[in-house]
Enzyme design. Structure first.
Site, short mmCIF file in Angstrom:
data_model
loop_
_atom_site.label_atom_id
_atom_site.label_comp_id
_atom_site.label_asym_id
_atom_site.label_seq_id
_atom_site.Cartn_x
_atom_site.Cartn_y
_atom_site.Cartn_z
CD GLN A 1 -2.65 -1.01 2.68
OE1 GLN A 1 -2.53 -1.99 3.40
NE2 GLN A 1 -3.33 0.05 3.06
CG PHE B 1 -8.14 -5.64 4.06
CD1 PHE B 1 -9.27 -5.02 3.56
CD2 PHE B 1 -7.77 -6.88 3.54
CE1 PHE B 1 -10.04 -5.63 2.56
CE2 PHE B 1 -8.53 -7.49 2.54
CZ PHE B 1 -9.66 -6.85 2.05
NE ARG C 1 -7.30 7.13 11.86
CZ ARG C 1 -7.97 8.10 11.23
NH1 ARG C 1 -9.23 8.35 11.54
NH2 ARG C 1 -7.38 8.82 10.30
NE ARG D 1 -12.60 -1.48 5.05
CZ ARG D 1 -13.22 -2.19 4.13
NH1 ARG D 1 -13.13 -3.50 4.10
NH2 ARG D 1 -13.96 -1.60 3.21
CG PHE E 1 -4.72 3.49 11.69
CD1 PHE E 1 -3.81 2.66 11.03
CD2 PHE E 1 -4.21 4.63 12.31
CE1 PHE E 1 -2.45 2.96 10.99
CE2 PHE E 1 -2.85 4.94 12.27
CZ PHE E 1 -1.97 4.11 11.61
CB THR F 1 -3.94 11.01 13.13
OG1 THR F 1 -2.97 9.96 13.12
CG2 THR F 1 -5.32 10.40 13.13
CD GLU G 1 -9.27 3.61 7.60
OE1 GLU G 1 -9.24 4.83 7.34
OE2 GLU G 1 -8.49 3.06 8.37
#
Ligand code: LUZ
Ligand code: MOS
Length: 766
Positions: free
Chosen positions: A202, A233, A315, A347, A349, A445, A718
């Site tokens: 990714q 994912f 998160r 997914r 996070f 974030t 997500e």
């Protein structure tokens, strides 16, 4: 006189990859034709969760036929280090082993079978050390991966003393294996200068950076190319890098192409997963059911190295109050070091783990007060301009709109009545229902990561090639990128070719993650396309001697001025531009404006916008066996103005199924030696066609959409996963209909065994 072309008929948007997938023409890493002389690498990994190596002997393995080399840490020319956020993880073990699956050696062979045989001849001697698997044990010993994080809003300490009701408890959620269909892997090919790597990642730039570090080279010598990947994912946001680094290391040492693709069993053993959490909450309400104060402490099981754990932890805090406004909040989170494989992005996070605890606290309060949990939920939903614990205000807040729309359009009271009737008529089968509101912040974030670039070429025959930093992983971002370019140029999408994601064409990419890929790369792509369009417009204004007042259009594969006979086909326009030596290529850039976050104060505006939604889940529990079925899930989701309903619906259905799997059936079991006991897909059960809801209804909430989203269509990757939490609480409700005294610990996943125990908990003593 006006001969403007008729508006092009809008085609129903599709997933452009679908024909390739269904005809088997899609090319994944292992489908690529191999170069002659390609070697295969296999990883020899630690069978111990915690130990010191006293000796390792691979001389016999080295003598096996077909073995070209066996590589240990001492052969690494650069740094033996792959930690992304914190440098605490070696690529190959030196003398300490920290988890089962930790790579020690790379076996390079002319074929995979010989490599496998050689791996069984390696003699490893160790001194075993104490293994920590349990997160609370790690916390007690102050075994942390990073500094704790705290968020606070208002004054929770004092607020609790004013609360009419205060409830405290604990909640735990399990890990989750990504089960991307394509396992981790990479194919490294030495070049005249540097190395080219095809990777199932990714994060192409993460791979490039890690390989450069390990080889001791500069980044410009590494080219990473990703055509597409068979699912990620989050599992390939950071954890695709080591395999690429090993393949590149072996390719560099052997000066031959090297392919390293994990087998499913190896992938399950060696790679990190969603973080299991053990949490403690305290919730205070007033007499009307308003939540006044919330306190929580989250213990995250990070595994043996930091990986992305600190970011995931953050998160969790961002989503700890889910879709509710709570005036007084005090929360702390700890990332704990254990002897499990380093856990990683998955997914959501860390968001789902936080939201689950919030819902558990509400369920606890409602059960204790003997009221419907959805009355408490509704009363506390976020409203316009309400403040999140991190200081951002809810804007264009659709929390209540989604909820009310779900309650009305799906006839909640009718459903509840039917369930009551069913439960009255069935002694050994009970139905339960839950509402699950979601609120998910869109942006990385880490503010710095919210940037992207794109490269666009218009070839002189009029065809268009586009490159972005987005990685297609089955989520449909390719379709969206092509739609963006087709929209900008006013061309049918057949004119647009999307190229692979390549670090030489588009540099410094953020990983395709955080649901933000289409927004960030789409905006960068729009920037590039509009630069070219502006040049073409300037050319035409000159050519046709137009004034400011003339409405020049470039659309429908042509250029024209409304109300005149100025008309040129797209192809004529491009030919003219080429003859006039106009630049037909452009590089686009985008950085999300307005966002910022201060890590010291834990305040700021970290998110470009929020996505909202509500799911109503109905289930039936077999009260003799503990089995359950999900009857239906009815969703109202805030898509903004969806760019592609087929793709977005796929994301809702897939996210929901994955969330249900995490909450109900996917159970990772490690023994106290740190051995993964659910290490294959026969004993680690993911949702199949029989366990997904029998019916899924999705209603598109019509909202104006966010300016910071691409074409005002909101991010969709997500958020829907968290609807799956609703399945967990629907099952709880059904159990309580059978046994009102049931004692049900908040412990996900809600497996059949746990349901059966809960159905008969406390009952005997009646
Ligand atoms: N990855 C990341 C993510 O590095 N930062 C994030 O905020 C994030 N959020 C969701 C998924 N992946
Ligand atoms: Mo992610 S959890 O790679 O968006």
């Amino acid at each position: 006189m006006t001969q403007n072309p008729k508006p092009r008929k809008k085609k129903h948007s599709l997933n452009i990859d679908a024909p390739l997938h269904v005809t088997g023409r899609t090319i994944y890493l292992d489908d690529m034709p191999e170069l002659g002389g390609t070697l295969y690498a296999k990883v020899y990994y630690s069978p111990y969760a915690h130990a010191s190596i006293t000796s390792i002997d691979y001389s016999e393995a080295r003598q096996q036929p077909g073995i070209i080399d066996i590589i240990d840490h001492s052969r690494i020319p650069g740094e033996n280090q792959i930690g992304g956020i914190i440098p605490d993880e070696p690529l190959l073990a030196v003398d300490e082993l920290h988890f089962i699956g930790m790579p020690i050696l790379i076996i390079v062979s002319t074929d995979e079978l010989n490599a496998h045989k050689a791996s069984q001849l390696i003699k490893l001697e160790v001194e075993e050390k104490e293994v920590i698997v349990d997160v609370e044990e790690a916390y007690r010993r102050r075994s942390f991966l990073s500094a704790p994080i705290h968020f606070s809003l208002g004054d929770a300490e004092h607020a609790f003393t004013d609360c009419a009701h205060v409830f405290e408890g604990s909640a735990s959620s399990g890990g989750q294996e990504h089960v991307y269909l394509e396992p981790q892997g990479a194919y490294a090919i030495p070049q005249q200068q540097g190395m080219k790597i095809f990777s199932s990642t990714q994060g192409p730039t993460a791979v490039q950076h890690t390989v450069a570090k390990v080889l001791g080279w500069s980044m410009n010598l590494i080219e990473v190319d990703v055509n597409r990947i068979g699912g990620g994912f989050g599992g390939k946001e950071d954890q695709a890098s080591p395999w690429a680094a090993m393949a590149a290391l072996a390719a560099h040492i052997c000066q031959r192409p090297v392919k390293l693709i994990l087998e499913r069993g190896e992938d399950l053993q060696m790679t990190g997963k969603r973080h299991p959490y053990q949490s403690h909450y305290k919730i205070g309400l007033d007499t009307s059911g308003k939540i006044i104060a919330f306190e929580a402490r989250y213990l995250q099981n990070g595994g043996a190295a930091a990986d992305l754990s600190p970011a995931v932890l953050q998160r969790t805090l961002f989503h700890s109050t889910n879709s509710y406004y709570i005036p007084h909040v005090r929360i702390s989170a700890y990332s704990c070091r254990t002897n499990l494989p380093p856990n990683t992005a998955f997914r959501g996070f860390g968001g789902p783990q936080g939201m689950y605890v919030m819902e558990a606290a509400l369920d606890h309060a409602a059960t204790a007060l003997d009221i419907e949990v959805h009355d408490i939920q509704r009363k506390n939903l976020l409203y316009e301009s309400a403040e999140f614990p991190y200081g951002q205000l809810a804007e264009a807040c659709a929390a209540q709109h989604c909820w009310d729309e779900a309650v009305e359009s799906y006839d909640l009271s009718g459903s509840m009545k039917k369930i009551e009737d069913y439960n009255a008529a069935h002694q050994w089968s009970k139905k339960g229902l839950s509402l699950m509101p979601i609120c998910f912040g869109i942006s990385f974030t880490n503010t710095m990561m919210n940037q992207a670039r794109a490269l666009v070429h218009v070839y002189h025959d009029g065809s268009v090639g586009i490159s972005t930093g987005a990685v297609e992983m089955g989520q449909g971002v390719s379709s969206k990128m092509i739609q963006v370019a087709a929209g900008c140029f006013g061309l049918p999408h057949e004119h647009i070719k999307l190229e692979s994601t390549n670090t030489t064409r588009v540099a410094n990419t953020s990983p395709s993650a955080a649901s933000a890929t289409a927004d960030l790369n789409g905006k960068a792509l729009q920037d590039a396309c509009s630069q070219i369009i502006h040049r073409l417009q300037d050319l035409l204004r000159d050519q046709w001697s137009l004034t400011e007042a003339d409405e020049l259009q470039i659309d429908n594969a042509s250029a024209y001025v409304a109300g005149t006979d100025h008309l040129m086909s797209w192809q004529e326009l491009v030919t003219l531009a080429f003859q006039q030596r106009v630049n037909l290529s452009a590089k686009g850039h985008y950085a999300t404006p307005t966002i910022h976050f201060n890590k010291e104060t834990s305040k700021g505006i970290p998110f470009a916008y929020h996505v909202y939604g509500t799911a109503i889940t109905t289930c039936t529990v077999d009260c003799l066996r503990g089995n359950y079925e999900l009857d239906k899930v009815q969703i109202v989701h805030d898509f903004g103005s969806s760019m592609n309903r087929a793709v977005d619906l796929g994301q809702i259905e897939g996210g929901l199924a994955q969330g249900i799997g995490w909450m109900t059936m996917e159970e990772l079991i490690y023994n106290d030696k740190g051995q993964l006991k659910s290490g294959n897909l026969a004993n680690y059960k993911i949702p199949d066609i029989y366990s997904v809801p029998k019916e899924v209804q999705v209603q598109y909430l019509n909202t104006p959409g966010a300016e910071l989203a691409i074409n005002k269509s909101k991010a969709v990757g997500e958020p829907p996963l968290m609807y799956g939490i609703g399945a967990y609480f629907a099952i709880h409700q059904a159990i309580k209909r059978f046994n009102p005294q049931a004692v049900i610990p908040y412990s996900a996943p809600m497996t059949t065994e746990k349901v059966l125990l809960a159905l008969y908990s406390k009952r005997d003593s009646e």
